[in-house]
Design an enzyme around this catalytic site. Sequence first.
Site, short mmCIF file in Angstrom:
data_model
loop_
_atom_site.label_atom_id
_atom_site.label_comp_id
_atom_site.label_asym_id
_atom_site.label_seq_id
_atom_site.Cartn_x
_atom_site.Cartn_y
_atom_site.Cartn_z
CE LYS A 22 -0.30 -0.21 5.05
NZ LYS A 22 -1.12 -0.69 6.18
CE1 TYR A 243 11.92 31.55 3.48
CE2 TYR A 243 12.12 29.15 3.36
CZ TYR A 243 11.85 30.38 2.75
OH TYR A 243 11.52 30.42 1.43
C1 LIG Z 1 -0.46 -1.77 6.79
C2 LIG Z 1 -1.07 -3.05 7.19
C3 LIG Z 1 -0.28 -4.20 7.33
C4 LIG Z 1 1.23 -4.18 7.26
O1 LIG Z 1 1.73 -3.71 8.49
P1 LIG Z 1 3.30 -3.63 8.78
O2 LIG Z 1 3.38 -3.18 10.20
O3 LIG Z 1 3.82 -2.59 7.85
O4 LIG Z 1 3.86 -4.96 8.54
C5 LIG Z 1 -0.94 -5.41 7.57
N1 LIG Z 1 -2.28 -5.46 7.70
C6 LIG Z 1 -3.05 -4.37 7.62
C7 LIG Z 1 -4.52 -4.49 7.80
C8 LIG Z 1 -2.48 -3.11 7.37
O5 LIG Z 1 -3.24 -2.03 7.29
#
Ligand SMILES: *Cc1c(COP(=O)(O)O)cnc(C)c1O
Length: 353
Positions: A22, A243
């Site tokens: 993702k 800045y």
């Molecule tokens: C993002 C996510 C994962 C992966 O989690 P990590 O801590 O990055 O391994 C797994 N399951 C769900 C439902 C998630 O949203």
Amino acid sequence: MVENWRALAGRAPGAVCGAVVKADAYGLGAAEIGRALSRAGCGVFFVATPAEGAVLRHALAAATAEILVFDGDVEDDAARYDRHRLTPVLGTLEALARWSRHARAQGGRRAALMLDTGMSRLGLGEPDVATVASEPDRLAGIELAFVMSHLACADSPHHPLNAGQKAAFDAMRARLPAAPASFANSAGILLGPEFHYDLLRPGAALYGLSVVSGRANPMRRAVRLRARILQTRIVDSESPVGYGADRLIAAGSTLATIAMGYADGLPRALGDRGSGRIGGTPVPLVGRVSMDLATLDVTGIEPGLIRPGCVVDLIDDEHDADALAAEAGTIGYEILARIGRRVRRIHRFGADG
Ligand SMILES: *Cc1c(COP(=O)(O)O)cnc(C)c1O
């Protein structure tokens, strides 16, 4: 990255190891990473949205991988799920009803169910599961790909919620038709075999992030972030930098300005707190981080390494994404996911991936 995937898979020989890609594979490039993992044998991927799923399906082309979409509410876009062969993860009775209607019309469709076992975020709660258990027609047309839940505190191995969520997961699953189960994110995999079930869902650990607090990180670092020096100057009298002019630099210091700022994902919170490395030597960020630029105090660094065009490492194996995150008061996940689009991605997967 592929090595990390194999290492995680090796911890759970009885389970299938998927990959969470993702947010463009945590900012690193879902198309390239998806293809490399697919070549290595990964056949199950998770994305957050159908748009991410479409991009990944295109990248994987002929591969038969299953792509599951966490935000699987198929309100108006059931056709899109079909077009890109995406499997929704359903977490409400309404989403289940919509997909079931679509599935019946199309002669059957796969879906995963997300159960909320104590995180209060996404998923069917106890009463919803009771409803589905007593009204099995709610699953009509649906082939249950997986029943899933997500751990809230897997990064703290001794947290009592881990066992509590597992017990709730088992109790809720028992009321539903038999289906493969998926429970463990990266940290969940490291909790041990009783958390593995049938399908692993690692994200962060694939990319080399630290996922268990207070323990040495066992994963291979997979990310480097480097910025080019645009200009170097020797400050001849005490001068403000950046800045706000609120940071004074002593006379005789050498400053280097790099072509990377908060628009590239270098957190503004790193101003006067963060660091990079040049040839392995730490150099502090001084003054505020700008949108496109940041300035480092490179006093004492060999002149040949700080000419315009030379590079500063913001993330490398010694000063990794988690170290940079700690300087900014955040976590490595956020650092990677926010790396900006201007930053050129170069993927090197090695001989085996
Ligand atoms: C993002 C996510 C994962 C992966 O989690 P990590 O801590 O990055 O391994 C797994 N399951 C769900 C439902 C998630 O949203």
